[in-house]
Design an enzyme around this catalytic site. Structure first.
Site, PDB file in Angstrom:
ATOM      1  N   ASN A  10       0.870  -1.179   0.000  1.00  0.00           N
ATOM      2  CA  ASN A  10       0.000   0.000   0.000  1.00  0.00           C
ATOM      3  C   ASN A  10       0.908   1.231   0.000  1.00  0.00           C
ATOM      4  OD1 ASN A  10      -1.801   2.046   0.406  1.00  0.00           O
ATOM      5  ND2 ASN A  10      -2.442   1.407   2.464  1.00  0.00           N
ATOM      6  N   TRP A  11       1.043   1.825  -1.166  1.00  0.00           N
ATOM      7  CA  TRP A  11       1.946   2.981  -1.290  1.00  0.00           C
ATOM      8  C   TRP A  11       1.346   4.249  -0.680  1.00  0.00           C
ATOM      9  CZ3 TRP A  11       4.446   2.695  -6.892  1.00  0.00           C
ATOM     10  CH2 TRP A  11       5.317   1.592  -6.921  1.00  0.00           C
ATOM     11  N   LYS A  12       0.062   4.205  -0.352  1.00  0.00           N
ATOM     12  CA  LYS A  12      -0.639   5.396   0.171  1.00  0.00           C
ATOM     13  C   LYS A  12      -0.382   6.564  -0.792  1.00  0.00           C
ATOM     14  CE  LYS A  12      -0.237   3.356   4.705  1.00  0.00           C
ATOM     15  NZ  LYS A  12      -0.200   3.522   6.149  1.00  0.00           N
ATOM     16  N   HIS A  99      -9.507   1.160   4.832  1.00  0.00           N
ATOM     17  CA  HIS A  99      -8.247   1.410   5.550  1.00  0.00           C
ATOM     18  C   HIS A  99      -8.518   2.396   6.691  1.00  0.00           C
ATOM     19  CE1 HIS A  99      -4.173   2.677   6.433  1.00  0.00           C
ATOM     20  NE2 HIS A  99      -3.760   1.584   5.814  1.00  0.00           N
ATOM     21  N   GLU A 101      -6.987   4.865   7.648  1.00  0.00           N
ATOM     22  CA  GLU A 101      -6.816   6.278   7.289  1.00  0.00           C
ATOM     23  C   GLU A 101      -8.076   6.817   6.614  1.00  0.00           C
ATOM     24  OE1 GLU A 101      -3.127   5.626   5.213  1.00  0.00           O
ATOM     25  OE2 GLU A 101      -2.164   5.234   7.137  1.00  0.00           O
ATOM     26  N   GLU A 171      -5.075  -4.538  10.683  1.00  0.00           N
ATOM     27  CA  GLU A 171      -4.065  -3.504  10.878  1.00  0.00           C
ATOM     28  C   GLU A 171      -4.384  -2.734  12.159  1.00  0.00           C
ATOM     29  OE1 GLU A 171      -2.141  -2.410   6.824  1.00  0.00           O
ATOM     30  OE2 GLU A 171      -3.857  -1.117   7.127  1.00  0.00           O
ATOM     31  N   GLY A 177       2.586   2.910  10.709  1.00  0.00           N
ATOM     32  CA  GLY A 177       3.528   4.012  10.523  1.00  0.00           C
ATOM     33  C   GLY A 177       4.212   4.461  11.805  1.00  0.00           C
ATOM     34  N   SER A 216       3.639  -1.492  10.404  1.00  0.00           N
ATOM     35  CA  SER A 216       5.093  -1.473  10.623  1.00  0.00           C
ATOM     36  C   SER A 216       5.780  -2.804  10.314  1.00  0.00           C
ATOM     37  CB  SER A 216       5.416  -1.018  12.052  1.00  0.00           C
ATOM     38  OG  SER A 216       4.983   0.313  12.247  1.00  0.00           O
ATOM     39  N   GLY A 237       3.031  -0.869   4.290  1.00  0.00           N
ATOM     40  CA  GLY A 237       3.033   0.557   3.968  1.00  0.00           C
ATOM     41  C   GLY A 237       4.436   1.036   3.666  1.00  0.00           C
ATOM     42  N   GLY A 238       5.041   1.726   4.612  1.00  0.00           N
ATOM     43  CA  GLY A 238       6.358   2.354   4.427  1.00  0.00           C
ATOM     44  C   GLY A 238       7.405   1.460   3.770  1.00  0.00           C
TER      45      GLY A 238
HETATM   46  P1  13P Z   1       3.116   0.855   7.655  1.00  0.00           P
HETATM   47  O1  13P Z   1       3.670  -0.438   7.126  1.00  0.00           O
HETATM   48  O2  13P Z   1       3.815   2.067   7.107  1.00  0.00           O
HETATM   49  O3  13P Z   1       2.996   0.855   9.148  1.00  0.00           O
HETATM   50  O4  13P Z   1       1.612   0.971   7.089  1.00  0.00           O
HETATM   51  C1  13P Z   1       0.777  -0.109   7.233  1.00  0.00           C
HETATM   52  C2  13P Z   1      -0.447   0.174   6.444  1.00  0.00           C
HETATM   53  O5  13P Z   1      -1.230   1.035   6.794  1.00  0.00           O
HETATM   54  C3  13P Z   1      -0.663  -0.607   5.216  1.00  0.00           C
HETATM   55  O6  13P Z   1      -1.957  -0.438   4.737  1.00  0.00           O
END
Ligand code: 13P
Length: 256
Positions: A10-12, A99, A101, A171, A177, A216, A237-238
């Site tokens: 997930n590149w957001k 998600h 977010e 999640e 993050g 994470s 994510g990251g």
């Molecule tokens: P991180 O891996 O950056 O914590 O993000 C997780 C995430 O929200 C994937 O959808």
């Protein structure tokens, strides 16, 4: 039991055309078992470029394309939204829905999430349904209640049998993050709860739903997480923005 293992990126709202190109070229060198799918979910302006690069490198099938969101409406006056049909036209196969977010910043409710899952399934897209509790909810032992209240509206909307085509990503909001990963024991325990919750509605479907862990995940903790019996991969994510890290995470599926 044969469950698919999935590593989804997930590149957001990150990445660019260069990352699309570099990531695809680098993933070409990664050999994975047949039961493992890698899904890349870039921001929507990069979806067509990703489709092109995947096909240029003859990686169709090896790399799947995912979107980060979709509208629950079929078409119409919904400025800024993207429909399931638009995603289908781009050869998108997966879509992240609900998600934290989007639930947090854009106030998506579990009812709206349920409608989005239904729209995705009707269009033949595989929803990656995200659920997870906040830090305060975990601290006050409400985790199971929260997860159940995020899952039940979707079960009520689409019916448990349709979950055979759904992927769930657990999640914990406090782990996203933040660098604070759930321990592998805690993640396994929660995944087991999710599977048992689904099993109350339909045992054989529950046994087949891939449950991804997200929050994470990185190259150092992925092996232990993926070794857990109810963890069928991750939503990253990251670390999915860094080619070497993401490759290492994909490779951690060996033996699943
Ligand atoms: P991180 O891996 O950056 O914590 O993000 C997780 C995430 O929200 C994937 O959808």
């Amino acid at each position: 039991m044969a469950r698919r293992t999935i590593v989804a990126a997930n590149w957001k709202m990150n990445g660019d055309l260069t990352l699309v190109d570099t990531m695809v070229k680098n993933l070409k060198t990664v050999e994975l078992q047949d039961n493992v799918s890698v899904v890349i979910c870039p921001s929507s302006p990069y979806l067509s470029s990703l489709v092109e690069k995947v096909s240029e490198q003859a990686l169709n099938g090896a790399i799947c394309i995912g979107a980060q969101n979709v509208s629950e409406h079929e078409y119409g006056a919904y400025t800024g939204e993207i429909s399931t049909q638009m995603l289908q036209e781009l050869s998108v196969e997966f879509v992240i829905i609900g998600h934290s977010e989007r639930r947090g910043y854009y106030k998506e409710t579990s009812t709206q999430v349920a409608h989005k899952v239904k729209a995705a399934l009707n269009a033949g897209l595989t929803p990656i349904l995200c659920i997870g509790e906040s830090e305060a909810e975990r601290a006050t032992e409400q985790t199971e209640f929260v997860l159940a209240s995020q899952l039940q509206p979707v079960i009520d909307e689409v019916g448990i049998e349709k979950f055979i085509d759904v992927v769930i990503a657990y999640e914990p909001v406090w782990a996203i993050g933040t660098g604070k990963t759930a321990s592998s024991e805690m993640a396994q325990e929660t995944h087991q709860f999710i599977r048992q919750f689904l099993a109350k509605a339909n045992e054989s479907v529950a046994a087949k739903v891939p449950l991804l862990y997200g929050g994470s995940v990185n190259a150092s903790n992925c092996n232990e997480l993926f070794a857990q019996v109810d963890i069928d991969g991750g939503l990253i994510g990251g670390a999915s923005l860094q080619v070497e890290q993401f490759k290492a995470i994909c490779l951690a599926t060996k033996g699943k």
